[in-house]
Motif scaffolding. Structure first.
Motif, PDB file in Angstrom:
ATOM      1  N   PRO A  39       0.814  -1.222   0.000  1.00 52.99           N
ATOM      2  CA  PRO A  39       0.000   0.000   0.000  1.00 52.99           C
ATOM      3  C   PRO A  39       0.848   1.273   0.000  1.00 52.99           C
ATOM      4  O   PRO A  39       0.460   2.278  -0.605  1.00 52.99           O
ATOM      5  CB  PRO A  39      -0.822  -0.115   1.281  1.00 52.99           C
ATOM      6  N   THR A  40       2.008   1.245   0.647  1.00 49.57           N
ATOM      7  CA  THR A  40       2.868   2.426   0.648  1.00 49.57           C
ATOM      8  C   THR A  40       3.385   2.715  -0.754  1.00 49.57           C
ATOM      9  O   THR A  40       3.371   3.869  -1.201  1.00 49.57           O
ATOM     10  CB  THR A  40       4.034   2.231   1.632  1.00 49.57           C
ATOM     11  N   THR A  41       3.805   1.693  -1.458  1.00 52.54           N
ATOM     12  CA  THR A  41       4.274   1.867  -2.833  1.00 52.54           C
ATOM     13  C   THR A  41       3.158   2.382  -3.725  1.00 52.54           C
ATOM     14  O   THR A  41       3.365   3.286  -4.542  1.00 52.54           O
ATOM     15  CB  THR A  41       4.828   0.541  -3.380  1.00 52.54           C
ATOM     16  N   GLN A  42       1.973   1.825  -3.564  1.00 57.94           N
ATOM     17  CA  GLN A  42       0.829   2.279  -4.353  1.00 57.94           C
ATOM     18  C   GLN A  42       0.516   3.744  -4.072  1.00 57.94           C
ATOM     19  O   GLN A  42       0.251   4.523  -4.994  1.00 57.94           O
ATOM     20  CB  GLN A  42      -0.391   1.422  -4.054  1.00 57.94           C
ATOM     21  N   THR A  43       0.565   4.126  -2.814  1.00 58.15           N
ATOM     22  CA  THR A  43       0.273   5.505  -2.440  1.00 58.15           C
ATOM     23  C   THR A  43       1.320   6.453  -3.023  1.00 58.15           C
ATOM     24  O   THR A  43       0.978   7.534  -3.522  1.00 58.15           O
ATOM     25  CB  THR A  43       0.201   5.650  -0.914  1.00 58.15           C
ATOM     26  N   VAL A  89      -4.574  15.836   2.183  1.00 57.97           N
ATOM     27  CA  VAL A  89      -5.917  15.309   2.488  1.00 57.97           C
ATOM     28  C   VAL A  89      -5.995  13.832   2.096  1.00 57.97           C
ATOM     29  O   VAL A  89      -6.512  13.013   2.864  1.00 57.97           O
ATOM     30  CB  VAL A  89      -7.005  16.143   1.780  1.00 57.97           C
ATOM     31  N   TYR A  90      -5.463  13.481   0.927  1.00 52.92           N
ATOM     32  CA  TYR A  90      -5.482  12.079   0.523  1.00 52.92           C
ATOM     33  C   TYR A  90      -4.675  11.217   1.501  1.00 52.92           C
ATOM     34  O   TYR A  90      -5.121  10.133   1.888  1.00 52.92           O
ATOM     35  CB  TYR A  90      -4.940  11.906  -0.899  1.00 52.92           C
ATOM     36  N   CYS A  91      -3.493  11.681   1.887  1.00 55.09           N
ATOM     37  CA  CYS A  91      -2.646  10.898   2.803  1.00 55.09           C
ATOM     38  C   CYS A  91      -3.300  10.757   4.180  1.00 55.09           C
ATOM     39  O   CYS A  91      -3.207   9.696   4.804  1.00 55.09           O
ATOM     40  CB  CYS A  91      -1.267  11.529   2.919  1.00 55.09           C
ATOM     41  N   ALA A  92      -3.950  11.810   4.650  1.00 58.51           N
ATOM     42  CA  ALA A  92      -4.651  11.725   5.931  1.00 58.51           C
ATOM     43  C   ALA A  92      -5.810  10.732   5.839  1.00 58.51           C
ATOM     44  O   ALA A  92      -6.047   9.954   6.772  1.00 58.51           O
ATOM     45  CB  ALA A  92      -5.151  13.104   6.354  1.00 58.51           C
ATOM     46  N   TRP A  93      -6.518  10.750   4.714  1.00 58.20           N
ATOM     47  CA  TRP A  93      -7.599   9.787   4.512  1.00 58.20           C
ATOM     48  C   TRP A  93      -7.025   8.368   4.491  1.00 58.20           C
ATOM     49  O   TRP A  93      -7.597   7.457   5.102  1.00 58.20           O
ATOM     50  CB  TRP A  93      -8.331  10.087   3.204  1.00 58.20           C
ATOM     51  N   PHE A 130      -2.517   5.171  15.830  1.00 58.67           N
ATOM     52  CA  PHE A 130      -2.076   6.432  15.253  1.00 58.67           C
ATOM     53  C   PHE A 130      -0.553   6.465  15.140  1.00 58.67           C
ATOM     54  O   PHE A 130      -0.001   6.858  14.113  1.00 58.67           O
ATOM     55  CB  PHE A 130      -2.583   7.597  16.105  1.00 58.67           C
ATOM     56  N   LEU A 131       0.119   6.037  16.206  1.00 60.60           N
ATOM     57  CA  LEU A 131       1.581   6.081  16.219  1.00 60.60           C
ATOM     58  C   LEU A 131       2.220   5.103  15.242  1.00 60.60           C
ATOM     59  O   LEU A 131       3.322   5.344  14.755  1.00 60.60           O
ATOM     60  CB  LEU A 131       2.112   5.856  17.633  1.00 60.60           C
ATOM     61  N   SER A 132       1.543   4.006  14.939  1.00 59.43           N
ATOM     62  CA  SER A 132       2.092   3.081  13.950  1.00 59.43           C
ATOM     63  C   SER A 132       1.846   3.578  12.526  1.00 59.43           C
ATOM     64  O   SER A 132       2.590   3.246  11.611  1.00 59.43           O
ATOM     65  CB  SER A 132       1.521   1.675  14.128  1.00 59.43           C
ATOM     66  N   GLU A 133       0.812   4.373  12.333  1.00 58.68           N
ATOM     67  CA  GLU A 133       0.500   4.912  11.012  1.00 58.68           C
ATOM     68  C   GLU A 133       1.234   6.218  10.719  1.00 58.68           C
ATOM     69  O   GLU A 133       1.419   6.575   9.559  1.00 58.68           O
ATOM     70  CB  GLU A 133      -1.013   5.156  10.882  1.00 58.68           C
ATOM     71  N   LEU A 134       1.661   6.931  11.747  1.00 55.47           N
ATOM     72  CA  LEU A 134       2.286   8.235  11.563  1.00 55.47           C
ATOM     73  C   LEU A 134       3.551   8.189  10.698  1.00 55.47           C
ATOM     74  O   LEU A 134       3.693   9.015   9.790  1.00 55.47           O
ATOM     75  CB  LEU A 134       2.571   8.883  12.920  1.00 55.47           C
ATOM     76  N   PRO A 135       4.476   7.246  10.901  1.00 54.79           N
ATOM     77  CA  PRO A 135       5.651   7.207  10.006  1.00 54.79           C
ATOM     78  C   PRO A 135       5.275   6.967   8.542  1.00 54.79           C
ATOM     79  O   PRO A 135       5.897   7.528   7.637  1.00 54.79           O
ATOM     80  CB  PRO A 135       6.485   6.049  10.545  1.00 54.79           C
ATOM     81  N   LEU A 136       4.254   6.167   8.318  1.00 61.64           N
ATOM     82  CA  LEU A 136       3.810   5.925   6.946  1.00 61.64           C
ATOM     83  C   LEU A 136       3.196   7.182   6.342  1.00 61.64           C
ATOM     84  O   LEU A 136       3.386   7.461   5.155  1.00 61.64           O
ATOM     85  CB  LEU A 136       2.824   4.765   6.900  1.00 61.64           C
ATOM     86  N   LEU A 137       2.472   7.942   7.148  1.00 57.14           N
ATOM     87  CA  LEU A 137       1.935   9.221   6.676  1.00 57.14           C
ATOM     88  C   LEU A 137       3.076  10.148   6.280  1.00 57.14           C
ATOM     89  O   LEU A 137       3.024  10.802   5.232  1.00 57.14           O
ATOM     90  CB  LEU A 137       1.068   9.880   7.748  1.00 57.14           C
ATOM     91  N   LEU A 138       4.105  10.211   7.098  1.00 57.84           N
ATOM     92  CA  LEU A 138       5.231  11.089   6.805  1.00 57.84           C
ATOM     93  C   LEU A 138       5.947  10.670   5.519  1.00 57.84           C
ATOM     94  O   LEU A 138       6.341  11.523   4.716  1.00 57.84           O
ATOM     95  CB  LEU A 138       6.196  11.112   7.988  1.00 57.84           C
TER      96      LEU A 138
END
Length: 87
Positions: free
Chosen positions: A3-7, A44-48, A60-68
């Motif tokens: 999913p990270t690569t796709q994003t 907005v897309y990344c937050a979604w 939240f803390l496990s998703e935060l590095p991926l958001l960054l």
């Protein structure tokens, strides 16, 4: 494909489409406007995307590095393009 690569690929595709449209509309000023539009749209897309991960049970803390990563990598490329071709 993860999913990270796709994003990241979606982010680069969005950036390319916006830069192309900006270039057609108004050369350097169009590119500048397009990239300035990219930043909030992409955030907005990344937050979604992060909220989807949290909905699947990740914290939240496990998703935060991926958001960054997901926001930061295309945003850095956009910033470099803005500095090179924008006004």
């Amino acid at each position: 494909m993860s999913p990270t690569t796709q994003t990241l690929l979606i982010g680069f595709a969005l950036l390319a489409v916006l830069i192309g449209a900006g270039r057609l509309i108004g050369q350097a000023t169009g590119i500048t406007k397009a990239i300035k539009l990219f930043f909030p749209l992409w955030f907005v897309y990344c937050a979604w995307h992060m909220s989807i991960g949290m909905g699947h049970g990740y914290s939240f803390l496990s998703e935060l590095p991926l958001l960054l990563i997901n926001f930061g990598v295309p945003a850095m490329v956009a910033w470099f393009v803005l500095k090179k071709w924008g006004r």
